[in-house]
Scaffold this motif. Sequence first.
Motif, PDB file in Angstrom:
ATOM      1  N   LYS A   5       0.982  -1.366  -0.378  1.00  0.00           N
ATOM      2  CA  LYS A   5      -0.177   0.410  -0.491  1.00  0.00           C
ATOM      3  C   LYS A   5       0.964   1.312   0.175  1.00  0.00           C
ATOM      4  O   LYS A   5       1.855   0.698   0.701  1.00  0.00           O
ATOM      5  CB  LYS A   5      -0.744   0.335   0.815  1.00  0.00           C
ATOM      6  N   HIS A 284      -9.149   0.121   2.972  1.00  0.00           N
ATOM      7  CA  HIS A 284      -8.728  -0.283   1.723  1.00  0.00           C
ATOM      8  C   HIS A 284     -10.346  -1.595   1.116  1.00  0.00           C
ATOM      9  O   HIS A 284     -10.628  -1.044   0.254  1.00  0.00           O
ATOM     10  CB  HIS A 284      -7.634  -1.429   1.928  1.00  0.00           C
ATOM     11  N   TYR A 298      -3.404   1.585  -5.314  1.00  0.00           N
ATOM     12  CA  TYR A 298      -1.871   2.391  -5.348  1.00  0.00           C
ATOM     13  C   TYR A 298      -1.132   2.752  -6.471  1.00  0.00           C
ATOM     14  O   TYR A 298      -0.551   2.965  -6.626  1.00  0.00           O
ATOM     15  CB  TYR A 298      -1.348   0.032  -5.269  1.00  0.00           C
TER      16      TYR A 298
END
Length: 317
Positions: A5, A284, A298
Amino acid sequence: MTTKKIELHVHLEGSIQPRTLLEIARRNHEPLPVDTVEGLAELYRFTDFRHFIEVWVMTTNCLRTADDFRQVVVDYARQAAGQGAVYLEGIFSPAERVEADGIGWDEIFTGYCEGAVEAEEHFGVTVRLTPDLYRGCPVDLAEECARVAVRYRDRGVVGLGIGGDERRGPLAPYGKAVRIAQDGGLAFVPHAGETAGPESIREALDLGAVRLRHGIRAVEDPQLLAEIVDRSVVLDVCPTSNVRTGVVRDLSEHPLPRLREAGALCSINTDDPAMFGTDLNREHDVAAGLGLDASAAYAAGLAGALCDDAVRARLLP
């Protein structure tokens, strides 16, 4: 295996876990209105955005020393790295500490920069820093902050932002501060399109914003949103934050799906994770529920990152 991430929008002062915040307040002899973890949890029940800002200022004023600032970075990097973070851009608000408490610029910047170095050494996460001004900041103080930020460019400072309630006033008075930062090699990464609409976003873009923190209200102006998409301006989206501060009524109404449908690049971020009761994994998961998967988040994070070419090459998937 933990998914990698990138996080571009986390206020380091708002990442301090409640128990740690209480410890810092006690050692600095700075009383908070509550003295228990449960009390802080109750304090963090925000009624609206203005109430959130009031609590944020009240609690973060307990930070006083370079070691406090260093600890804040290291603690959050440890948590974020454990959830897959490989690159973070941490926000901190030095002008508030200087104005309210008389803390020296170098005390603040040195602490955060040393924390960034330690974070990479111990947890392998690259941390870059983007100090924030705030709407309502005295103009001369804002310009001084920009000059100091430029001095720390070779120690990990990569940008200058402006936060706070957009409804307090326009960005125009801070034009010189922004130019000082830009001339010194720092990117302008303001908050816009959070508590105010497209006109706030337009003003930020006109001042040279290379990325927008939040920016979600671009959905209210299709022409502006199309321009953001055409220019590949990354939006730093913080879903839980938007609900907790009342900017969005419910996650089911969050504009992230519409932003994505239009083709906007959206990174996913925690904003003030300890204050909003969230973390990178949760954000997320929320984003995935709104149609943005981890690979797209990302890619947007990498597109918006203010790192140098060597770091960028290392971050390529």
